[in-house]
Design an enzyme around this catalytic site. Structure first.
Site, short mmCIF file in Angstrom:
data_model
loop_
_atom_site.label_atom_id
_atom_site.label_comp_id
_atom_site.label_asym_id
_atom_site.label_seq_id
_atom_site.Cartn_x
_atom_site.Cartn_y
_atom_site.Cartn_z
N SER A 137 26.75 28.02 -30.63
CA SER A 137 25.32 27.82 -30.89
C SER A 137 24.74 26.71 -30.03
O SER A 137 25.42 25.73 -29.72
CB SER A 137 25.15 27.47 -32.37
OG SER A 137 23.85 27.01 -32.61
N TYR A 161 27.01 21.93 -39.63
CA TYR A 161 27.13 23.28 -39.07
C TYR A 161 27.47 23.20 -37.58
O TYR A 161 28.41 23.83 -37.09
CB TYR A 161 25.82 24.05 -39.30
CG TYR A 161 25.72 25.34 -38.49
CD1 TYR A 161 26.53 26.41 -38.75
CD2 TYR A 161 24.77 25.45 -37.45
CE1 TYR A 161 26.43 27.59 -38.00
CE2 TYR A 161 24.67 26.61 -36.70
CZ TYR A 161 25.50 27.67 -36.99
OH TYR A 161 25.40 28.82 -36.24
N LYS A 165 30.93 24.32 -35.17
CA LYS A 165 30.89 25.15 -33.95
C LYS A 165 31.54 24.40 -32.78
O LYS A 165 32.34 24.97 -32.03
CB LYS A 165 29.45 25.52 -33.60
CG LYS A 165 28.79 26.47 -34.58
CD LYS A 165 29.40 27.84 -34.50
CE LYS A 165 28.88 28.79 -35.54
NZ LYS A 165 29.57 30.06 -35.61
#
Ligand code: NAD
Ligand code: UFG
Length: 352
Positions: A137, A161, A165
């Site tokens: 991302s 989050y 990643k």
């Protein structure tokens, strides 16, 4: 025909990618827990394939399960061997993706995203399957970078989050550098996917609280939500609202096909991280105006305070995607708004 395991294949990006891959020379084992998607996606894919070419219908199998369940993943690999089509590569979409939820439940995000990936990798190693396309991302880039963001921009995630990643990318890098194996890895760093398949049969079905801009626009246009709250009108941007790189979901799906085809052909160890965005920044107001104009509707809105954790501008440099994968976005902002709204109109209650 090559067999591929698609984790999280019932989700928004996964389902559109499966549809594109099924029109190529692949058989798909599609694994999903349906924690953020619907089992009904199987019928929709079947319906679409029927319309495209009847022969494509028996090229996929859905398996309900959790990526943290190692023995279940082992079972899928075993089954693929027994069925004489051993899995040769993985596209790994499965994971949790709400930034806000990751702040309130970081251990859950580390468990599912990082823990789940480790389980997957262990089984891939067991079956000598070392080809993986991973859903990364743009959120891993530091807030201090200036757009356009290139792949060598500083990586410094600012929420749990994003941490998960970035850490999965680190794990994949360690595998690639280990001497005794030949891992072939592409991390695709997505910007902001929106829109839907032009048929209106598959699209994004947000569950629970809506956080992202496009599903919100759809809800306001439908009359389910009174107005859009725009988070800030004092950002240092063209009109004071946040700027992002919106990309049509079908262009993103195409990028996965190209990345997978690239790795399948590649014989040597490979590690690539590639941005997938259009390279164009669009403000909230510009997206809203385009949506209104192409769909002939009105989106009431109100400016409110900035949202915690937001940044002013984020858009991609997509030179690498273009030079390595020969990928270029084919759909524009109007296509995104038309296709996304068509999906919403035809499926006001999602897949139910
Ligand atoms: P999505 O939630 O629609 O799809 C993810 C799928 O994974 C869902 O079908 C969900 O049920 C499944 N899943 C979640 N946890 C699982 C588990 N433990 N075991 C098995 N399946 C599980 O999300 P999406 O937008 O399609 O995103 C796909 C991937 O791309 C995610 O990893 C996400 O973090 C990443 N990503 C998404 C965006 C975006 O804006 N949509 C941007 C950058 C990266
Ligand atoms: N926005 C509003 N009102 C809303 C929702 C969003 O004004 O109701 C604004 C935001 O402030 C931002 C823009 O619209 O300026 C886009 O916001 P989104 O929440 O749609 O997207 P983000 O860029 O904040 O984040 C998304 C995903 C992340 C992902 C990132 C990059 O939520 O998981 O894109 O891919 F990492």
């Amino acid at each position: 025909m090559k067999s591929i395991l698609i984790t999280g294949g019932a989700g928004f990006i996964g389902s559109h990618t499966c549809l594109q891959l099924l029109q190529q020379d692949y058989f798909l084992y599609i694994l999903d827990s349906y924690v953020n998607s619907s089992p009904k996606i199987a019928e929709r894919l079947d319906k679409l394939l029927c319309q495209i070419n009847q022969k494509l219908r028996d090229k996929f199998k859905f398996i309900e399960g959790d990526i943290r369940d190692e023995s279940m993943i082992d079972g899928i690999f075993k089954c693929s061997i027994n069925e004489n089509r051993p899995i040769e590569g993985v596209i790994h979409f499965a994971g949790l993706k709400s930034v806000a939820e990751s702040v309130s439940s970081p251990s859950l995000y580390w468990d599912v995203n990082v823990g789940g990936t480790i389980k997957l990798i262990r089984i891939m190693e067991k079956y000598s399957c070392r080809t993986i396309v991973f859903s990364s991302s743009a959120t891993i880039y530091s807030e201090n970078n200036r757009s356009p963001l290139s792949e060598d921009s500083e990586i410094k995630p600012y929420n749990p989050y994003g941490q998960t990643k970035a850490n999965i990318e680190n794990l994949l890098k360690d595998l690639y550098t280990s001497n005794d194996s030949c891992w072939r890895v592409i991390n695709l760093r997505y910007f902001n996917p929106i829109g839907a398949h032009p048929s209106g049969l598959i699209g994004e079905e947000p569950r629970g609280k809506i956080n992202n801009l496009f599903p919100y626009l759809n809800q306001v246009a439908s009359g389910n939500i009174k107005e859009l709250k725009i988070y800030g009108n004092d950002w240092p941007t063209i009109d004071g609202t946040g700027v992002r790189d919106y990309i049509h979901i079908m262009d993103l799906a195409d990028a996965h096909c190209l990345a997978l085809n690239y790795l399948i052909k590649e014989k040597k160890a490979t590690l690539l991280s590639i941005n997938i965005g259009t390279g164009r920044g669009t403000s909230v107001l510009q997206l809203l105006k385009t949506f209104e104009s192409v769909n002939s509707c009105k989106i009431p809105f109100r400016f409110v305070d900035r949202r915690l954790g937001d940044i002013a501008i984020s858009y991609a440099s997509n030179d690498l995607a273009s030079s390595i994968l020969s990928w270029r976005p084919k759909r524009n902002l109007s296509n995104m708004c038309i296709d996304g709204w068509r999906w919403q109109k035809l499926n006001p209650y999602g897949y139910e």
